[in-house]
Design a protein around this motif. Structure first.
Motif, PDB file in Angstrom:
ATOM      1  N   GLY A 314     -64.782  44.104-114.005  1.00 18.37           N
ATOM      2  CA  GLY A 314     -64.036  43.367-112.985  1.00 18.37           C
ATOM      3  C   GLY A 314     -63.019  42.391-113.560  1.00 18.37           C
ATOM      4  N   VAL A 315     -62.512  42.689-114.743  1.00 18.42           N
ATOM      5  CA  VAL A 315     -61.530  41.794-115.370  1.00 18.42           C
ATOM      6  C   VAL A 315     -60.303  41.640-114.475  1.00 18.42           C
ATOM      7  N   GLN A 316     -59.953  42.736-113.752  1.00 16.23           N
ATOM      8  CA  GLN A 316     -58.775  42.663-112.858  1.00 16.23           C
ATOM      9  C   GLN A 316     -59.015  41.658-111.731  1.00 16.23           C
ATOM     10  N   LEU A 317     -60.259  41.580-111.256  1.00 12.83           N
ATOM     11  CA  LEU A 317     -60.542  40.633-110.174  1.00 12.83           C
ATOM     12  C   LEU A 317     -60.354  39.207-110.680  1.00 12.83           C
ATOM     13  N   LEU A 318     -60.759  39.000-111.918  1.00 12.07           N
ATOM     14  CA  LEU A 318     -60.579  37.683-112.524  1.00 12.07           C
ATOM     15  C   LEU A 318     -59.086  37.367-112.639  1.00 12.07           C
ATOM     16  N   LEU A 319     -58.325  38.342-113.142  1.00 14.83           N
ATOM     17  CA  LEU A 319     -56.889  38.125-113.341  1.00 14.83           C
ATOM     18  C   LEU A 319     -56.185  37.869-112.007  1.00 14.83           C
ATOM     19  N   ALA A 320     -56.671  38.539-110.957  1.00 13.06           N
ATOM     20  CA  ALA A 320     -56.063  38.348-109.642  1.00 13.06           C
ATOM     21  C   ALA A 320     -56.311  36.925-109.127  1.00 13.06           C
ATOM     22  N   ASN A 321     -57.276  36.245-109.713  1.00 14.46           N
ATOM     23  CA  ASN A 321     -57.572  34.870-109.313  1.00 14.46           C
ATOM     24  C   ASN A 321     -57.072  33.847-110.325  1.00 14.46           C
ATOM     25  N   ARG A 322     -56.071  34.236-111.044  1.00 14.81           N
ATOM     26  CA  ARG A 322     -55.434  33.407-112.057  1.00 14.81           C
ATOM     27  C   ARG A 322     -55.130  31.994-111.516  1.00 14.81           C
ATOM     28  N   ASP A 323     -54.584  31.941-110.295  1.00 17.84           N
ATOM     29  CA  ASP A 323     -54.202  30.639-109.718  1.00 17.84           C
ATOM     30  C   ASP A 323     -55.386  29.694-109.586  1.00 17.84           C
ATOM     31  N   PHE A 324     -56.525  30.260-109.249  1.00 18.60           N
ATOM     32  CA  PHE A 324     -57.696  29.403-109.094  1.00 18.60           C
ATOM     33  C   PHE A 324     -57.932  28.615-110.379  1.00 18.60           C
ATOM     34  N   PHE A 325     -57.881  29.316-111.509  1.00 20.93           N
ATOM     35  CA  PHE A 325     -58.197  28.657-112.783  1.00 20.93           C
ATOM     36  C   PHE A 325     -57.063  27.736-113.246  1.00 20.93           C
ATOM     37  N   LEU A 326     -55.836  28.083-112.849  1.00 20.01           N
ATOM     38  CA  LEU A 326     -54.706  27.248-113.260  1.00 20.01           C
ATOM     39  C   LEU A 326     -54.596  25.999-112.370  1.00 20.01           C
ATOM     40  N   ASN A 327     -54.928  26.139-111.079  1.00 16.27           N
ATOM     41  CA  ASN A 327     -54.690  25.030-110.146  1.00 16.27           C
ATOM     42  C   ASN A 327     -55.855  24.059-109.998  1.00 16.27           C
ATOM     43  N   HIS A 328     -57.063  24.519-110.276  1.00 10.48           N
ATOM     44  CA  HIS A 328     -58.203  23.613-110.123  1.00 10.48           C
ATOM     45  C   HIS A 328     -58.540  22.952-111.444  1.00 10.48           C
ATOM     46  N   ASP A 329     -59.165  21.789-111.328  1.00 11.06           N
ATOM     47  CA  ASP A 329     -59.631  21.141-112.546  1.00 11.06           C
ATOM     48  C   ASP A 329     -60.937  21.820-112.940  1.00 11.06           C
TER      49      ASP A 329
END
Ligand code: ADP
Ligand code: GLC
Length: 481
Positions: A314-329
């Motif tokens: 599910g690496v693609q699912l993680l990549l699709a949530n890139r914003d979550f990791f960039l925008n949250h602390d």
């Protein structure tokens, strides 16, 4: 019982994934429970170089018929613990290589040849030693031809080699598909070339052999046993599986609690237990420092992920949530390697926030322990997962797992929102939006310290030991016999 286990990898000697852990722990636990266990493994260079194998005895010379030629080999044996012997089927030309299945870029082209030789070597050893096994248990496509070769040899030589055969599917996505012209290496009768034999859309399918010809077929979780009977998860073999539906059972793997235990783990900077978690904070700080990430205050969650970087995980699912990791602390630590395209995408993700997202693109046993201990949540958004081990390691390390509701993940993790009194993690459907929603829920859970602590405690109290898991196999073997 006299039990023979046959696998292409075995922890701690050679490992590319969970198969090694499962085969290693199952055989060691059966030996501990008093059974006489013989494990067969190819004599890879890595195994021969392992200290345990340094004094291995040269037991037999082999002469194996491979099509129209005979090939020689050798069997070496050593005993790592009471009741357990490990037999190595050796032939340097086939097994003295850097990688297990390939050179890192692609699989070896002669894998069919290597594993037919291996399986025939096992049968020949059983015959020469007159081992008279109660159970011969083969794992995954590399050993799938064994039940068939064994029965065929018994018929041809009028000898009895084993009472019952068991075949375990650890991952139906890997089937061992080769051109039909490789079939002659098996020396099996031509009728097995057909659709009732090994033929699969014009090719030879090793896994199909195991599914059709073992006395009992198992998978590594109950849910996966159901899933592979559907087109969605059956990877084209659901029809074949359906013909054995009555003989397929799913038995969940366990974890080796001597290796995966935060109270005794030598890979982590501080030990801890369910009653005193203070050492976990030290592990967390140690992990962030080692990955050269910014320190994280107690209210900032650290997410960890350890896996082969493949579509399955599910690496693609993680990549699709890139914003979550960039925008949250938050912090994210990934350990894994695999598919080159996914490796590059994960590299790009880490480069976008180098102080928040850490990446180690290698096999690193020690680091995998540190991530389990030092993370606040463990990510496993697999598209499919026959069993999965890391979610069980995470439960033991007080690191609530975020998992998709598939296969063994479904069977081992309970959602903390849906079941407030029983939850051990966060579960969601295998798609990118559902992962996002799961991540959002993890923020809420982490902000509610008493609730988070209760989820951790329930996970740590879960018994996923191999002692339990191996009992299920013992019952199965006994019923079969
Ligand atoms: P699979 O067998 O499909 O890869 P599992 O969850 O059953 O999945 O098992 C994976 C095993 O491999 C775990 O023990 C995990 O810690 C280990 N592993 C995966 N990638 C790495 C890595 N890069 N370094 C160290 N261990 C890894
Ligand atoms: C396979 C599966 C994994 C399972 C492991 C051990 O590699 O992908 O889910 O845990 O085998 O059974």
């Amino acid at each position: 019982m006299k039990i023979v286990q046959v696998a292409s990898e075995l922890f701690p000697y050679v490992k590319t994934g969970g198969l090694a852990d499962a085969a290693g722990s199952l055989s060691a636990t059966l030996a501990k429970h008093g059974h006489q266990v013989c494990v067969f493994l190819p004599g890879y260079r890595a195994v021969l170089d392992h200290p345990d194998a340094s004094g291995a005895e040269r037991l037999l010379r082999l002469k194996i018929e491979m099509g129209d030629v005979f090939m020689s080999g050798e069997v070496r044996v050593f005993s790592p613990r009471p009741n357990q012997k490990i037999y190595l089927i050796c032939r340097d030309e086939l097994f003295d290589r850097k990688g297990v299945y390939g050179n890192g870029e692609r699989d070896y082209e002669d894998n069919y040849h290597r594993y037919i030789f291996f399986c025939k070597g096992v049968v020949e050893t059983l015959r020469q030693l007159n081992l008279q096994a109660d159970i011969v248990h083969a794992h995954d496509w590399q050993a799938a031809m064994l039940p068939l070769l064994l029965r065929y040899t018994e018929r041809r030589t009028a000898t009895a080699l084993a009472l019952k055969t068991v075949f375990t599917i650890h991952n139906i996505a890997f089937q061992g598909l080769y051109p039909m012209r490789s079939f002659y290496r098996t020396n099996l009768p031509d009728e097995l070339k057909g659709v009732d034999g090994l033929e699969y859309y014009g090719q030879m399918n090793f896994l199909k052999g195991g599914i059709l010809f073992a006395d009992q077929v198992t998978t590594v979780s109950p849910r996966y046993a159901q899933e592979i009977q559907t087109p969605e998860f059956g990877c084209g073999l659901d029809g074949v599986i359906a013909t054995r539906a009555e003989d397929i059972v799913g038995l969940i793997n366990g974890i080796d609690t001597t290796v995966w235990n935060p109270a005794t783990d030598a890979h982590i900077p501080a030990s801890y237990t369910a009653s005193d978690l203070s050492g976990k904070a030290t592990c967390r700080a140690g992990l962030l420092k080692k990955m050269q990430l910014d320190p994280a205050p107690a209210d900032v969650p650290v997410y960890g992920m350890v896996c082969r970087l493949t579509e399955q995980k599910g690496v693609q699912l993680l990549l699709a949530n890139r914003d979550f990791f960039l925008n949250h602390d938050c912090r994210l630590v990934i350990l894994g390697s695999g598919d080159k395209r996914l490796e590059q995408a994960v590299r790009d993700l880490a480069a976008a926030a180098p102080r928040k997202i850490g990446l180690a693109m290698r096999l690193d046993e020690s680091m995998s322990h540190l991530i389990e201990a030092g993370s606040d949540f463990f990510l496993m958004p697999s598209l499919f997962e026959p069993c999965g081990l890391n979610q069980m390691y995470s439960l033991a390390y007080g690191t609530p797992p975020l998992v998709t509701q598939v296969g063994g993940l479904h069977d081992t993790v309970t959602d903390a929102d849906a079941s407030p009194d029983a939850g051990t993690g966060i579960t969601f459907a295998p798609d990118a939006d559902a992962l996002r929603e799961g991540l959002q829920r993890s923020l809420k859970l982490f902000a509610d310290k008493p609730r988070y602590a209760a989820v951790q405690a329930r996970g740590m109290a879960t018994d996923n030991s191999w002692d339990n898991a191996a009992r299920a196999y013992e019952r199965l073997y006994t019923e079969l016999l």
